[in-house]
Scaffold this motif. Structure first.
Motif, PDB file in Angstrom:
ATOM      1  N   ASN A 105       0.700  20.232  12.665  1.00 56.51           N
ATOM      2  CA  ASN A 105       0.710  21.458  13.476  1.00 56.51           C
ATOM      3  C   ASN A 105       2.106  21.787  14.020  1.00 56.51           C
ATOM      4  O   ASN A 105       2.250  22.353  15.107  1.00 56.51           O
ATOM      5  CB  ASN A 105      -0.285  21.344  14.638  1.00 56.51           C
ATOM      6  N   THR A 106       3.115  21.429  13.243  1.00 59.69           N
ATOM      7  CA  THR A 106       4.480  21.810  13.594  1.00 59.69           C
ATOM      8  C   THR A 106       5.031  22.690  12.477  1.00 59.69           C
ATOM      9  O   THR A 106       4.591  22.589  11.321  1.00 59.69           O
ATOM     10  CB  THR A 106       5.382  20.577  13.780  1.00 59.69           C
ATOM     11  N   PRO A 107       5.990  23.561  12.788  1.00 58.35           N
ATOM     12  CA  PRO A 107       6.561  24.415  11.736  1.00 58.35           C
ATOM     13  C   PRO A 107       7.136  23.605  10.577  1.00 58.35           C
ATOM     14  O   PRO A 107       7.012  23.994   9.413  1.00 58.35           O
ATOM     15  CB  PRO A 107       7.663  25.182  12.480  1.00 58.35           C
ATOM     16  N   GLU A 108       7.758  22.475  10.901  1.00 59.82           N
ATOM     17  CA  GLU A 108       8.327  21.649   9.835  1.00 59.82           C
ATOM     18  C   GLU A 108       7.242  21.083   8.935  1.00 59.82           C
ATOM     19  O   GLU A 108       7.399  21.018   7.717  1.00 59.82           O
ATOM     20  CB  GLU A 108       9.139  20.509  10.449  1.00 59.82           C
ATOM     21  N   ASN A 109       6.124  20.703   9.544  1.00 60.42           N
ATOM     22  CA  ASN A 109       5.008  20.172   8.759  1.00 60.42           C
ATOM     23  C   ASN A 109       4.457  21.233   7.819  1.00 60.42           C
ATOM     24  O   ASN A 109       4.135  20.947   6.656  1.00 60.42           O
ATOM     25  CB  ASN A 109       3.904  19.665   9.692  1.00 60.42           C
ATOM     26  N   ILE A 110       4.350  22.459   8.288  1.00 62.27           N
ATOM     27  CA  ILE A 110       3.829  23.549   7.463  1.00 62.27           C
ATOM     28  C   ILE A 110       4.740  23.789   6.258  1.00 62.27           C
ATOM     29  O   ILE A 110       4.276  23.977   5.132  1.00 62.27           O
ATOM     30  CB  ILE A 110       3.690  24.831   8.306  1.00 62.27           C
ATOM     31  N   LYS A 134       2.716  11.849   0.820  1.00 60.01           N
ATOM     32  CA  LYS A 134       3.513  11.081   1.778  1.00 60.01           C
ATOM     33  C   LYS A 134       5.005  11.192   1.518  1.00 60.01           C
ATOM     34  O   LYS A 134       5.815  10.979   2.416  1.00 60.01           O
ATOM     35  CB  LYS A 134       3.105   9.613   1.748  1.00 60.01           C
ATOM     36  N   ASP A 135       5.389  11.535   0.266  1.00 63.72           N
ATOM     37  CA  ASP A 135       6.803  11.684  -0.050  1.00 63.72           C
ATOM     38  C   ASP A 135       7.354  13.038   0.391  1.00 63.72           C
ATOM     39  O   ASP A 135       8.577  13.220   0.434  1.00 63.72           O
ATOM     40  CB  ASP A 135       7.032  11.514  -1.554  1.00 63.72           C
ATOM     41  N   TYR A 136       6.473  13.982   0.713  1.00 69.59           N
ATOM     42  CA  TYR A 136       6.911  15.324   1.090  1.00 69.59           C
ATOM     43  C   TYR A 136       6.620  15.638   2.554  1.00 69.59           C
ATOM     44  O   TYR A 136       7.420  16.296   3.218  1.00 69.59           O
ATOM     45  CB  TYR A 136       6.213  16.378   0.214  1.00 69.59           C
ATOM     46  N   VAL A 137       5.468  15.190   3.042  1.00 62.48           N
ATOM     47  CA  VAL A 137       5.029  15.559   4.387  1.00 62.48           C
ATOM     48  C   VAL A 137       5.251  14.379   5.321  1.00 62.48           C
ATOM     49  O   VAL A 137       4.539  13.371   5.252  1.00 62.48           O
ATOM     50  CB  VAL A 137       3.551  15.974   4.386  1.00 62.48           C
ATOM     51  N   THR A 138       6.248  14.490   6.175  1.00 63.01           N
ATOM     52  CA  THR A 138       6.584  13.425   7.125  1.00 63.01           C
ATOM     53  C   THR A 138       6.563  13.896   8.571  1.00 63.01           C
ATOM     54  O   THR A 138       6.505  13.078   9.489  1.00 63.01           O
ATOM     55  CB  THR A 138       7.974  12.863   6.814  1.00 63.01           C
ATOM     56  N   LYS A 174       0.816  -1.207   0.000  1.00 62.20           N
ATOM     57  CA  LYS A 174       0.000   0.000   0.000  1.00 62.20           C
ATOM     58  C   LYS A 174       0.852   1.261   0.000  1.00 62.20           C
ATOM     59  O   LYS A 174       0.568   2.217  -0.725  1.00 62.20           O
ATOM     60  CB  LYS A 174      -0.939  -0.005   1.209  1.00 62.20           C
ATOM     61  N   ASP A 175       1.916   1.261   0.777  1.00 64.15           N
ATOM     62  CA  ASP A 175       2.736   2.460   0.875  1.00 64.15           C
ATOM     63  C   ASP A 175       3.520   2.734  -0.404  1.00 64.15           C
ATOM     64  O   ASP A 175       3.862   3.877  -0.696  1.00 64.15           O
ATOM     65  CB  ASP A 175       3.704   2.324   2.055  1.00 64.15           C
ATOM     66  N   ASP A 176       3.836   1.689  -1.162  1.00 67.24           N
ATOM     67  CA  ASP A 176       4.622   1.847  -2.382  1.00 67.24           C
ATOM     68  C   ASP A 176       3.765   1.950  -3.633  1.00 67.24           C
ATOM     69  O   ASP A 176       4.295   2.226  -4.704  1.00 67.24           O
ATOM     70  CB  ASP A 176       5.593   0.669  -2.541  1.00 67.24           C
TER      71      ASP A 176
END
Length: 428
Positions: free
Chosen positions: A301-306, A293-297, A47-49
């Motif tokens: 609600n964290t600065p890195e996520n934004i 999923k390849d960009y947002v890890t 599923k992930d791939d």
């Protein structure tokens, strides 16, 4: 592209259970045609791939005729016939008959529904003093059946929709030498999925596009032992053209531009008995759509996520704005998994055809697509019978997964030979 379009409407409108079934039917159709077999991917724990290439007008990828389908969906280098327009139109220049016309019919996904089908009409006519040129044309119509919409509590009456996709093309092929020919095809494509910003709207929601094919075919007759054999190879780059825009131009999608390479070797078994073995390779020349999923890890609600969300949005916008021509070149190097994933995007078909005196035919083949890119894997068998005037072919598909909706797919093709018809009338 088609999935996001459908699901957005499902979220914005209240639908009846019947309508939901038809919408799901369309989703299943798109999933199968483009190789998005999500059920199969879940069963294989990938599923992930799972990352199939997404295009519009997916029905253009469906093999129209029984002969090619019965050999695992191949035809780039097989002997020319009336349906070469789909596989490799340059083969027409080497056709044996002056002209031919074929009508094919395929009931599609009959394990799920009973009103989806593909109808295809194709033919050619040889021209020139030495019959070294040919004009060809084909018309294909893919019906998704009937969809009935209804809105509880609405003043609007139920609406019956008939979503479909169709294309019409004309081609020209010519021998450039005694062994090599090339061909070009120009195609008009129209797709009307029947959905708009309001399901009950009378607004025309169809989208159109133009494309072209370019192909080549080489054939020679080497003598091996005491037998004269036939060795051929061919290539076809199809559906090079503009994007097609759904939802009144708001959702552009790439056409299924495809690179097909094939080879075929025919050798005699005995007098009047011949066997041909063929191999085709295919790769969609369409850039891979970015996955979130390849960009947002990072956690939500964290600065890195934004920041990652912004990167993903920019990548998606860049993909949407990529031209179809640029997309062809990017399609060789843009897979998230690198070169190994690019290789997984190649599908292959292996098939064989036995014929007795060009009158009776038996065929078999196998089609393989990597589970990460769609997981379509199936065997196919078929037979044909030819007379002077007409030829009848049938094909039957046997999917390797019992749950596959493609299992037990039937195809039928009826071909009329113009030389045979002229001889028939000439005798009267």
């Amino acid at each position: 592209m088609f999935f996001s379009y459908i699901f957005s409407h499902m979220a914005n409108h209240t639908t009846t259970l019947l309508e939901m079934n038809h919408i799901l039917k369309a989703i299943f159709l798109s999933a199968i045609v483009c190789g998005s077999a999500s059920m199969a991917s879940a069963q294989n724990n990938i599923k992930d791939d799972f990352n199939p290439i997404q295009t519009g007008v997916n029905s253009l990828n469906i093999a129209p005729d029984a002969r090619g389908a019965s050999m695992g969906d191949l035809g780039a280098a097989t002997d020319p016939d009336a349906n070469s327009q789909y596989w490799n139109p340059s083969k027409y220049a080497f056709a044996y008959s002056q002209g031919s016309l074929a009508l094919s019919y395929t009931p599609w996904l009959r394990k799920l529904v009973n009103d989806i089908f593909l109808a295809n009409l194709a033919g050619y006519w040889k021209i020139g003093r030495n019959d070294n040129q040919a004009l060809s044309a084909s018309l294909r119509y893919f019906s998704l059946g009937e969809v009935t919409t209804n809105y509880p509590g609405s003043q609007q009456t139920a609406q019956t929709l008939n979503p479909y996709e169709m294309s019409f093309d004309i081609g020209y092929s010519r021998k450039l030498s005694e062994k090599f020919s090339m061909g070009v095809v120009f195609r008009y494509i129209y797709s009307d999925l029947g959905f708009s910003e309001s399901f009950a709207s009378d607004q025309n929601t169809g989208a159109s596009a133009f494309s072209a094919d370019i192909s080549g075919y080489y054939t020679t007759y080497p003598v091996i032992g005491r037998n004269e054999c036939q060795f051929s190879w061919g290539w076809n780059i199809s559906n090079i053209g503009s994007k097609i825009s759904y939802n009144n131009g708001e959702d552009p999608a790439f056409l299924p531009t495809n690179l097909k390479l094939g080879t075929s070797f025919m050798f005699p078994l005995a007098d009047y008995h011949n066997l041909a073995i063929s191999l085709d390779l295919n790769k969609l020349l369409v850039p891979t759509r970015p996955r979130e999923k390849d960009y947002v890890t990072a956690p939500e609600n964290t600065p890195e996520n934004i920041e990652q969300q912004k990167e993903y949005t920019a990548a998606l916008e860049k993909w949407e704005n990529t031209s179809s021509i640029s997309g062809i070149f990017k399609s060789f190097t843009d897979a998230p998994g690198g070169f190994s994933e690019e290789l997984k995007e190649i599908t292959w078909s292996l098939g064989a055809e036995y014929n007795y005196n060009q009158q009776f035919f038996l065929r078999a083949g196998y089609f393989y697509e990597n589970e990460m890119k769609g997981n379509r894997q199936y065997f196919s068998v078929g037979a044909g019978f030819a007379l002077n005037v007409l030829k009848l072919d049938a094909a039957y598909m046997l999917a390797t997964a019992q749950t596959s909706p493609l299992d037990q797919t039937l195809r039928f093709t009826l071909t009329f030979d113009m030389d045979g018809i002229r001889e028939l009338f000439g005798r009267r």
